[in-house]
Write a protein that holds these residues in place. Structure first.
Motif, PDB file in Angstrom:
ATOM      1  N   LEU A   1      67.922 -62.240  51.491  1.00  0.00           N
ATOM      2  CA  LEU A   1      68.796 -61.840  52.604  1.00  0.00           C
ATOM      3  C   LEU A   1      68.264 -62.355  53.935  1.00  0.00           C
ATOM      4  O   LEU A   1      69.024 -62.849  54.777  1.00  0.00           O
ATOM      5  CB  LEU A   1      68.935 -60.318  52.638  1.00  0.00           C
ATOM      6  N   LYS A   2      66.978 -62.254  54.150  1.00  0.00           N
ATOM      7  CA  LYS A   2      66.388 -62.746  55.399  1.00  0.00           C
ATOM      8  C   LYS A   2      66.576 -64.253  55.531  1.00  0.00           C
ATOM      9  O   LYS A   2      66.896 -64.756  56.616  1.00  0.00           O
ATOM     10  CB  LYS A   2      64.906 -62.390  55.461  1.00  0.00           C
TER      11      LYS A   2
ATOM     12  N   MET B   1      68.958 -66.045  54.165  1.00  0.00           N
ATOM     13  CA  MET B   1      70.374 -66.309  54.443  1.00  0.00           C
ATOM     14  C   MET B   1      70.690 -66.099  55.906  1.00  0.00           C
ATOM     15  O   MET B   1      71.400 -66.907  56.523  1.00  0.00           O
ATOM     16  CB  MET B   1      71.258 -65.401  53.574  1.00  0.00           C
ATOM     17  N   LYS B   2      70.157 -65.051  56.513  1.00  0.00           N
ATOM     18  CA  LYS B   2      70.395 -64.804  57.938  1.00  0.00           C
ATOM     19  C   LYS B   2      69.823 -65.925  58.799  1.00  0.00           C
ATOM     20  O   LYS B   2      70.452 -66.388  59.747  1.00  0.00           O
ATOM     21  CB  LYS B   2      69.781 -63.467  58.347  1.00  0.00           C
ATOM     22  N   LYS B   3      68.621 -66.365  58.460  1.00  0.00           N
ATOM     23  CA  LYS B   3      67.996 -67.452  59.233  1.00  0.00           C
ATOM     24  C   LYS B   3      68.804 -68.736  59.120  1.00  0.00           C
ATOM     25  O   LYS B   3      69.035 -69.423  60.108  1.00  0.00           O
ATOM     26  CB  LYS B   3      66.565 -67.705  58.738  1.00  0.00           C
TER      27      LYS B   3
ATOM     28  N   ARG C   1      71.995 -69.076  58.397  1.00  0.00           N
ATOM     29  CA  ARG C   1      73.279 -68.943  59.094  1.00  0.00           C
ATOM     30  C   ARG C   1      73.102 -69.078  60.596  1.00  0.00           C
ATOM     31  O   ARG C   1      73.906 -69.720  61.264  1.00  0.00           O
ATOM     32  CB  ARG C   1      73.922 -67.604  58.759  1.00  0.00           C
ATOM     33  N   SER C   2      72.049 -68.470  61.134  1.00  0.00           N
ATOM     34  CA  SER C   2      71.837 -68.597  62.580  1.00  0.00           C
ATOM     35  C   SER C   2      71.413 -70.020  62.935  1.00  0.00           C
ATOM     36  O   SER C   2      71.770 -70.534  63.991  1.00  0.00           O
ATOM     37  CB  SER C   2      70.789 -67.595  63.059  1.00  0.00           C
TER      38      SER C   2
ATOM     39  N   GLY D   1      77.134 -68.155  61.747  1.00  0.00           N
ATOM     40  CA  GLY D   1      77.286 -66.746  62.080  1.00  0.00           C
ATOM     41  C   GLY D   1      77.887 -66.517  63.463  1.00  0.00           C
ATOM     42  O   GLY D   1      78.379 -65.444  63.767  1.00  0.00           O
ATOM     43  N   ARG D   2      77.890 -67.518  64.329  1.00  0.00           N
ATOM     44  CA  ARG D   2      78.426 -67.360  65.686  1.00  0.00           C
ATOM     45  C   ARG D   2      79.919 -67.623  65.709  1.00  0.00           C
ATOM     46  O   ARG D   2      80.457 -68.406  64.958  1.00  0.00           O
ATOM     47  CB  ARG D   2      77.729 -68.336  66.635  1.00  0.00           C
TER      48      ARG D   2
END
Length: 87
Positions: free
Chosen positions: A72-73, A75-77, A79-80, A85-86
């Protein structure tokens, strides 16, 4: 200035002998790799008592949870980083 090397002539027997030698080496390497893989992925011995079984289950659960959190971490990195994600 003769740069030719005195090599023995290549015959079909020499080629067949080299082929057999190399095939033997490949088969030996395959056996070694199979043994190593079997040792690495061998099933864990059954727990001897209830405490060991519970600790093994807990460790496995924590490993799965840790892997999921890491995924999950990441994936967040990603995407950013790629701006997905924006809005």
């Amino acid at each position: 200035m003769d740069n030719t090397l005195d090599r023995p002539p290549v015959t079909l027997e020499n080629i067949a002998q080299q082929k057999n030698t190399i095939l033997r080496q490949i088969r030996m390497q395959k056996e070694i790799m199979t043994d190593i893989t079997r040792d690495i992925f061998a099933p864990v011995a059954p727990a001897t008592n209830k405490a060991n079984a519970m600790m093994r289950a807990f460790n496995t659960g924590m490993a799965v949870f840790d892997g999921a959190m890491l995924g999950l971490k990441l994936m967040k990195k990603f995407r950013s980083f790629f701006g997905r994600g924006r809005k």
